[in-house]
Write a protein that holds these residues in place. Structure first.
Motif, PDB file in Angstrom:
ATOM      1  N   GLY A 121      35.004  14.729 -22.346  1.00 32.77           N
ATOM      2  CA  GLY A 121      34.229  14.512 -21.135  1.00 32.77           C
ATOM      3  C   GLY A 121      34.498  15.565 -20.075  1.00 32.77           C
ATOM      4  N   THR A 122      35.751  15.942 -19.916  1.00 31.31           N
ATOM      5  CA  THR A 122      36.102  16.971 -18.935  1.00 31.31           C
ATOM      6  C   THR A 122      35.527  18.321 -19.346  1.00 31.31           C
ATOM      7  N   ALA A 123      35.613  18.663 -20.616  1.00 31.48           N
ATOM      8  CA  ALA A 123      35.023  19.919 -21.099  1.00 31.48           C
ATOM      9  C   ALA A 123      33.516  19.925 -20.860  1.00 31.48           C
ATOM     10  N   ARG A 124      32.857  18.776 -21.074  1.00 37.39           N
ATOM     11  CA  ARG A 124      31.410  18.693 -20.832  1.00 37.39           C
ATOM     12  C   ARG A 124      31.089  18.777 -19.340  1.00 37.39           C
ATOM     13  N   ALA A 125      32.002  18.333 -18.481  1.00 33.73           N
ATOM     14  CA  ALA A 125      31.797  18.505 -17.031  1.00 33.73           C
ATOM     15  C   ALA A 125      31.844  19.987 -16.662  1.00 33.73           C
ATOM     16  N   TRP A 126      32.770  20.706 -17.281  1.00 30.18           N
ATOM     17  CA  TRP A 126      32.890  22.141 -16.989  1.00 30.18           C
ATOM     18  C   TRP A 126      31.686  22.928 -17.493  1.00 30.18           C
ATOM     19  N   ASP A 127      31.066  22.519 -18.596  1.00 32.71           N
ATOM     20  CA  ASP A 127      29.919  23.287 -19.111  1.00 32.71           C
ATOM     21  C   ASP A 127      28.578  22.600 -18.843  1.00 32.71           C
ATOM     22  N   LEU A 128      28.540  21.702 -17.853  1.00 28.53           N
ATOM     23  CA  LEU A 128      27.325  20.940 -17.545  1.00 28.53           C
ATOM     24  C   LEU A 128      26.117  21.846 -17.290  1.00 28.53           C
ATOM     25  N   ALA A 129      26.294  22.954 -16.594  1.00 26.88           N
ATOM     26  CA  ALA A 129      25.173  23.837 -16.250  1.00 26.88           C
ATOM     27  C   ALA A 129      24.555  24.498 -17.478  1.00 26.88           C
ATOM     28  N   THR A 130      25.273  24.549 -18.590  1.00 29.78           N
ATOM     29  CA  THR A 130      24.680  25.127 -19.805  1.00 29.78           C
ATOM     30  C   THR A 130      23.594  24.209 -20.368  1.00 29.78           C
ATOM     31  N   ARG A 131      23.679  22.913 -20.063  1.00 31.05           N
ATOM     32  CA  ARG A 131      22.658  21.960 -20.512  1.00 31.05           C
ATOM     33  C   ARG A 131      21.628  21.683 -19.423  1.00 31.05           C
ATOM     34  N   TRP A 132      21.936  22.021 -18.186  1.00 35.39           N
ATOM     35  CA  TRP A 132      21.062  21.783 -17.033  1.00 35.39           C
ATOM     36  C   TRP A 132      20.944  23.081 -16.243  1.00 35.39           C
ATOM     37  N   PRO A 133      20.059  23.977 -16.646  1.00 35.23           N
ATOM     38  CA  PRO A 133      19.951  25.293 -16.004  1.00 35.23           C
ATOM     39  C   PRO A 133      19.657  25.244 -14.502  1.00 35.23           C
ATOM     40  N   SER A 134      19.141  24.131 -13.995  1.00 37.24           N
ATOM     41  CA  SER A 134      18.873  24.035 -12.556  1.00 37.24           C
ATOM     42  C   SER A 134      20.152  23.798 -11.742  1.00 37.24           C
ATOM     43  N   LEU A 135      21.255  23.494 -12.415  1.00 41.66           N
ATOM     44  CA  LEU A 135      22.514  23.243 -11.727  1.00 41.66           C
ATOM     45  C   LEU A 135      23.387  24.500 -11.711  1.00 41.66           C
ATOM     46  N   PRO A 136      24.185  24.658 -10.652  1.00 39.86           N
ATOM     47  CA  PRO A 136      25.101  25.801 -10.615  1.00 39.86           C
ATOM     48  C   PRO A 136      26.269  25.590 -11.574  1.00 39.86           C
ATOM     49  N   GLU A 137      26.931  26.671 -11.927  1.00 35.00           N
ATOM     50  CA  GLU A 137      28.115  26.591 -12.772  1.00 35.00           C
ATOM     51  C   GLU A 137      29.177  25.744 -12.067  1.00 35.00           C
ATOM     52  N   THR A 138      29.796  24.842 -12.802  1.00 38.23           N
ATOM     53  CA  THR A 138      30.797  23.937 -12.231  1.00 38.23           C
ATOM     54  C   THR A 138      32.005  24.723 -11.731  1.00 38.23           C
ATOM     55  N   ARG A 139      32.405  24.399 -10.494  1.00 41.20           N
ATOM     56  CA  ARG A 139      33.574  25.039  -9.892  1.00 41.20           C
ATOM     57  C   ARG A 139      34.731  24.062  -9.691  1.00 41.20           C
TER      58      ARG A 139
END
Length: 189
Positions: A121-139
């Protein structure tokens, strides 16, 4: 009853310390079809014994509105076709992702599933923007837990590389530890 709430965070994907494979074999899959019924089932089945009550009054439409927000994701651990636990990710302003909910169904507690599911789940939080291009890269990935949650919760978060950045003491009011909201009283083994 006094309740302590801990706020934890990671500020880099390199902070994640993955858990070893669980003793109870599970497959972690994203629930891609928004389903208020399934969301509510997971919420009550996992959180009932830990006094999760904030979403109990949600209507079908409130669940659907939440689950269809861009970037909100539910990842479910399955053991032999049966849900074992879930993690819900919720993007927020400032390139942050909250692990809004995380936990296991009672039968899966103690099988090593918690660390494994939290790692994924944490890894998916870090790469969330790869599945949702409208979102910024997780910081930043953050969450909170409290002294009403499972006894291994805080230790699991710390073992995965989360660091406490705030702690609060509060009184929740009329919390009756003997009464749980679901799935039924005393469902915990």
């Amino acid at each position: 009853m006094d309740v302590i709430t801990w706020y934890l965070e990671q500020r880099s994907p390199d902070a994640l310390i993955p858990a070893r494979e669980p003793r109870l074999p599970v497959e972690v899959v994203r629930a891609e079809v928004p389903s208020p019924e399934f969301g509510r089932f997971l919420y009550t089945a996992v959180g009932g014994d830990w006094q999760w009550t904030d979403r109990l009054a949600w209507t079908y439409d409130q669940w659907m509105t939440h689950l269809t927000r861009p970037g909100v994701e539910t990842w479910v651990a399955w053991h032999r076709g049966t849900p074992a636990g879930y993690v819900e990710l919720e993007p927020q302003e400032g390139a942050q992702v909250e692990i809004a909910y995380f936990g296991l169904l009672p039968y899966a507690i103690g099988g090593g599933v918690g660390g494994h599911l939290l790692s994924i789940g944490t890894a998916r939080a870090w790469d969330l923007a790869t599945r949702w291009p409208s979102l910024p890269e997780t910081r930043r990935v953050w969450l909170h837990t409290c002294s009403l949650d499972g006894p291994a919760a805080l230790a699991n978060y710390r073992a995965r590389g989360f660091e406490v950045y705030d702690e609060k003491l509060n009184e929740p009011g009329d919390v009756d530890e003997g009464t749980t909201p679901g799935p039924w009283p005393g469902a915990r083994p």
